[in-house]
Design an enzyme around this catalytic site. Structure first.
Site, short mmCIF file in Angstrom:
data_model
loop_
_atom_site.label_atom_id
_atom_site.label_comp_id
_atom_site.label_asym_id
_atom_site.label_seq_id
_atom_site.Cartn_x
_atom_site.Cartn_y
_atom_site.Cartn_z
N LYS A 1 1.91 -3.60 6.76
CA LYS A 1 2.38 -3.61 5.37
C LYS A 1 3.90 -3.41 5.33
CE LYS A 1 -1.58 -4.34 3.44
NZ LYS A 1 -1.89 -5.67 2.95
N TYR B 1 -2.27 -1.08 11.06
CA TYR B 1 -2.50 -1.61 9.70
C TYR B 1 -1.32 -1.24 8.79
CZ TYR B 1 -3.96 -1.79 4.86
OH TYR B 1 -3.98 -2.04 3.51
N SER C 1 0.83 -1.20 0.00
CA SER C 1 0.00 0.00 0.00
C SER C 1 0.86 1.25 0.00
CB SER C 1 -0.86 -0.02 1.27
OG SER C 1 -1.47 1.22 1.49
N ARG D 1 -9.88 14.83 9.44
CA ARG D 1 -9.92 13.51 10.08
C ARG D 1 -8.52 13.22 10.62
NH1 ARG D 1 -11.61 8.42 6.32
NH2 ARG D 1 -9.63 8.91 5.33
N PHE E 1 -2.23 2.63 -4.63
CA PHE E 1 -2.63 3.93 -4.11
C PHE E 1 -4.11 3.81 -3.69
CE2 PHE E 1 1.07 6.67 -4.15
CZ PHE E 1 1.99 5.70 -4.49
N ASN E 2 -5.04 4.57 -4.19
CA ASN E 2 -6.42 4.42 -3.68
C ASN E 2 -7.28 3.69 -4.71
OD1 ASN E 2 -5.19 6.53 -2.00
ND2 ASN E 2 -7.24 6.75 -1.15
P1 NAD Z 1 -11.18 -6.86 1.14
O1 NAD Z 1 -11.45 -6.83 2.59
O2 NAD Z 1 -12.32 -6.61 0.23
O3 NAD Z 1 -10.51 -8.24 0.73
C1 NAD Z 1 -9.68 -8.97 1.61
C2 NAD Z 1 -10.24 -10.36 1.67
O4 NAD Z 1 -9.41 -11.14 2.53
C3 NAD Z 1 -11.66 -10.42 2.23
O5 NAD Z 1 -12.47 -11.16 1.35
C4 NAD Z 1 -11.50 -11.14 3.57
O6 NAD Z 1 -12.63 -11.94 3.88
C5 NAD Z 1 -10.25 -11.95 3.32
N1 NAD Z 1 -9.47 -12.28 4.52
C6 NAD Z 1 -9.06 -11.46 5.52
N2 NAD Z 1 -8.33 -12.14 6.41
C7 NAD Z 1 -8.28 -13.43 5.96
C8 NAD Z 1 -7.67 -14.62 6.43
N3 NAD Z 1 -6.99 -14.66 7.58
N4 NAD Z 1 -7.81 -15.75 5.72
C9 NAD Z 1 -8.52 -15.76 4.57
N5 NAD Z 1 -9.13 -14.67 4.07
C10 NAD Z 1 -8.99 -13.52 4.76
O7 NAD Z 1 -10.00 -5.82 0.87
P2 NAD Z 1 -9.40 -5.29 -0.51
O8 NAD Z 1 -9.70 -3.84 -0.60
O9 NAD Z 1 -9.75 -6.18 -1.62
O10 NAD Z 1 -7.85 -5.41 -0.17
C11 NAD Z 1 -7.06 -6.50 -0.61
C12 NAD Z 1 -5.64 -6.29 -0.17
O11 NAD Z 1 -5.15 -5.05 -0.69
C13 NAD Z 1 -5.46 -6.20 1.33
O12 NAD Z 1 -4.24 -6.82 1.68
C14 NAD Z 1 -5.36 -4.71 1.59
O13 NAD Z 1 -4.62 -4.43 2.75
C15 NAD Z 1 -4.62 -4.26 0.35
N6 NAD Z 1 -4.84 -2.85 0.02
C16 NAD Z 1 -6.11 -2.38 -0.12
C17 NAD Z 1 -6.32 -1.04 -0.42
C18 NAD Z 1 -7.71 -0.49 -0.51
O14 NAD Z 1 -7.86 0.72 -0.37
N7 NAD Z 1 -8.73 -1.29 -0.80
C19 NAD Z 1 -5.22 -0.19 -0.60
C20 NAD Z 1 -3.93 -0.72 -0.47
C21 NAD Z 1 -3.75 -2.05 -0.15
C1 WQD Z 2 -9.60 9.62 0.75
C2 WQD Z 2 -9.79 11.10 0.98
C3 WQD Z 2 -10.24 11.73 3.25
C4 WQD Z 2 -14.15 9.84 3.54
C5 WQD Z 2 -7.04 4.72 3.10
C6 WQD Z 2 -6.01 4.03 3.95
C7 WQD Z 2 -4.83 3.63 3.11
C8 WQD Z 2 -5.25 2.83 1.89
C9 WQD Z 2 -6.36 3.48 1.16
C10 WQD Z 2 -5.05 0.47 2.35
C11 WQD Z 2 -9.11 11.61 2.24
C12 WQD Z 2 -11.41 12.06 2.36
C13 WQD Z 2 -12.94 10.29 3.07
C14 WQD Z 2 -15.16 10.78 3.87
C15 WQD Z 2 -13.68 12.54 3.17
N1 WQD Z 2 -5.74 1.54 2.24
N2 WQD Z 2 -12.71 11.61 2.89
N3 WQD Z 2 -14.89 12.12 3.65
O1 WQD Z 2 -7.40 7.86 3.73
O2 WQD Z 2 -6.39 8.04 1.43
O3 WQD Z 2 -6.46 5.87 2.53
O4 WQD Z 2 -7.43 3.84 2.04
O5 WQD Z 2 -3.87 0.28 2.31
O6 WQD Z 2 -3.99 2.90 3.93
O7 WQD Z 2 -5.61 4.93 4.97
O8 WQD Z 2 -8.58 6.87 1.72
O9 WQD Z 2 -10.88 6.83 0.92
O10 WQD Z 2 -10.46 7.00 3.40
O11 WQD Z 2 -9.94 8.95 1.95
O12 WQD Z 2 -13.49 13.75 3.00
O13 WQD Z 2 -16.27 10.44 4.31
O14 WQD Z 2 -11.19 11.36 1.16
O15 WQD Z 2 -10.04 12.77 4.18
O16 WQD Z 2 -8.61 12.88 1.96
P1 WQD Z 2 -7.17 7.26 2.42
P2 WQD Z 2 -10.03 7.33 2.03
#
Ligand code: NAD
Ligand code: WQD
Length: 345
Positions: A155, A151, A126, A297, A180-181
């Site tokens: 990572k 969290y 991430s 936030r 990223f997001n």
């Molecule tokens: P998600 O929660 O939709 O998917 C994760 C899946 O893993 C879920 O289906 C959950 O049930 C499963 N899971 C969790 N713990 C488990 C375990 N111990 N055994 C088996 N299954 C398990 O999340 P996502 O958004 O699809 O994220 C996927 C990956 O990407 C994660 O590692 C997350 O940290 C990473 N990531 C996500 C974002 C984001 O913003 N969505 C950003 C950066 C990194």
């Molecule tokens: C985006 C922007 C908020 C909600 C998070 C995790 C990061 C990564 C991605 C996994 C920010 C603003 C949000 C709302 C708002 N995940 N916002 N009102 O914070 O960039 O990242 O998700 O690895 O680790 O921290 O994403 O979607 O929460 O926020 O104004 O109700 O939207 O302040 O600027 P973020 P986000």
């Protein structure tokens, strides 16, 4: 065709990646404990692809469950490891749950890959590992900052675990993808993001507000040092993101990597403010979004966007979808999902 194990494959990014893998004719085995997803995504995957992955409802943090999957499937050629808990706020309240789930799951998977000659691993990292970067756009060489949350720390530690493991067992290769997001949904609206309860992330909150489930979006702060005062992020379409995973798997399987562990930023390379995101949503859907500005936030960083040059060059990958198309996909998914399950809360 080769077989890929996808942990967390019923989740948001995992399900989109399973679609891309199946469409490239990989065999796919999904392991997910359904802690943050349901098997509905498997139905969606089947509707899109006309085939369904093998599915195990198992917990990656349970070593015997993981071992039995590898015992049953010696054909596993590589793994993509999505399974993790991902809510930043929850990780502050329940750090042990996060360290246990995210780190044990990774350690078990690496152990299984080692003992079963299971090939390489693509790991979901991430942009959170960068914190607030000093230089933007941020490159993969930027130093990691002290993690803002347990969290985020999982990572950083996970990347270290992978580096040390690959150094000790050179037969294992790894690619860490720093997302990223991720936003949006599959254009079919068969799969998408499914946050439980009130969403923390911006786009699900936007679509739920537009649908009428929430009265208004609260924009967290407009006094940042950014062009319009709201924070800036790099919002990457989830299908674009999923496609990068297939390229990464191909790279592992064909031994194209230049290093035992490679790290790539996956973003668009462009930053958008919260107000720009709202405008893009309104332009794309024609739906007016009620919002108000509230306090910052806690823990939010000001601005971050990716330098994607390394991924563009080495993976031959770049983000293709426009922010409007991505917003439209998120909106179509929200409407489809709500009408299907008739959920109003
Ligand atoms: P998600 O929660 O939709 O998917 C994760 C899946 O893993 C879920 O289906 C959950 O049930 C499963 N899971 C969790 N713990 C488990 C375990 N111990 N055994 C088996 N299954 C398990 O999340 P996502 O958004 O699809 O994220 C996927 C990956 O990407 C994660 O590692 C997350 O940290 C990473 N990531 C996500 C974002 C984001 O913003 N969505 C950003 C950066 C990194
Ligand atoms: C985006 C922007 C908020 C909600 C998070 C995790 C990061 C990564 C991605 C996994 C920010 C603003 C949000 C709302 C708002 N995940 N916002 N009102 O914070 O960039 O990242 O998700 O690895 O680790 O921290 O994403 O979607 O929460 O926020 O104004 O109700 O939207 O302040 O600027 P973020 P986000």
């Amino acid at each position: 065709m080769q077989t890929i194990l996808v942990t967390g494959g019923t989740g948001y990014i995992g399900s989109h990646t399973v679609v891309e893998l199946l469409q490239k004719n990989y065999n796919v085995i999904v392991v997910d404990n359904l802690s943050n997803s349901t098997t509905d995504s498997l139905d969606g995957i089947e509707k899109i692809c006309g085939k369904r992955p093998i599915f195990y409802q198992n917990d990656c943090s349970n070593m015997s469950e993981m071992t039995s999957i590898f015992d049953r499937h010696p054909e596993i050629a590589a793994s993509i490891h999505f399974a993790a808990s991902k809510a930043v706020g929850e990780s502050v309240e329940k750090p042990l749950l996060y360290y246990r789930n995210n780190l044990l799951s990774l350690i078990n998977l690496l152990e299984c890959i080692k003992t079963h000659a299971g090939g390489g691993i693509v790991f979901s990292s991430s942009c959170t590992v960068y914190g607030q970067p000093d230089v933007l756009p941020v490159t993969e060489q930027a130093p990691m900052k002290k993690a803002e949350s347990p969290y985020g720390n999982t990572k950083q530690i996970a990347e270290d675990i992978i580096v040390d493991t690959v150094a000790a067992y050179p037969e294992i290769k790894a690619i860490a993808l720093r997302y990223f997001n991720p936003i949006g949904a599959h254009p079919s609206a068969e799969i998408g993001e499914l946050p439980l309860g009130v969403p923390n992330n911006l786009i699900p909150f936007v679509t739920q507000t537009a649908y009428g489930l929430r009265s208004e979006l609260k924009v967290f702060g407009n006094d940042y040092n950014t062009p319009d005062g709201t924070p800036v992020r790099d919002y990457i379409n989830v299908v674009d993101l999923a496609k990068a995973h297939v390229i990464a798997v191909d790279r592992l399987l064909t031994n194209k990597g230049k290093k035992a562990v490679e790290v790539f930023n996956l973003g668009t390379g462009t930053g958008l403010s919260v107000l720009e995101v709202i405008k893009a949503f309104e332009n794309a859907t024609g739906v007016k979004l009620p919002y108000s500005i509230v306090d910052r936030r806690a823990g939010d960083i000001e601005k971050v966007w990716a330098d994607t040059a390394f991924a563009n060059k080495e993976l031959g990958w770049s983000a293709k979808e426009t922010i409007e198309d991505t917003m439209r996909s998120a909106w179509e998914w929200e409407k489809r999902y709500r009408s299907k399950v008739n959920i109003t809360q």
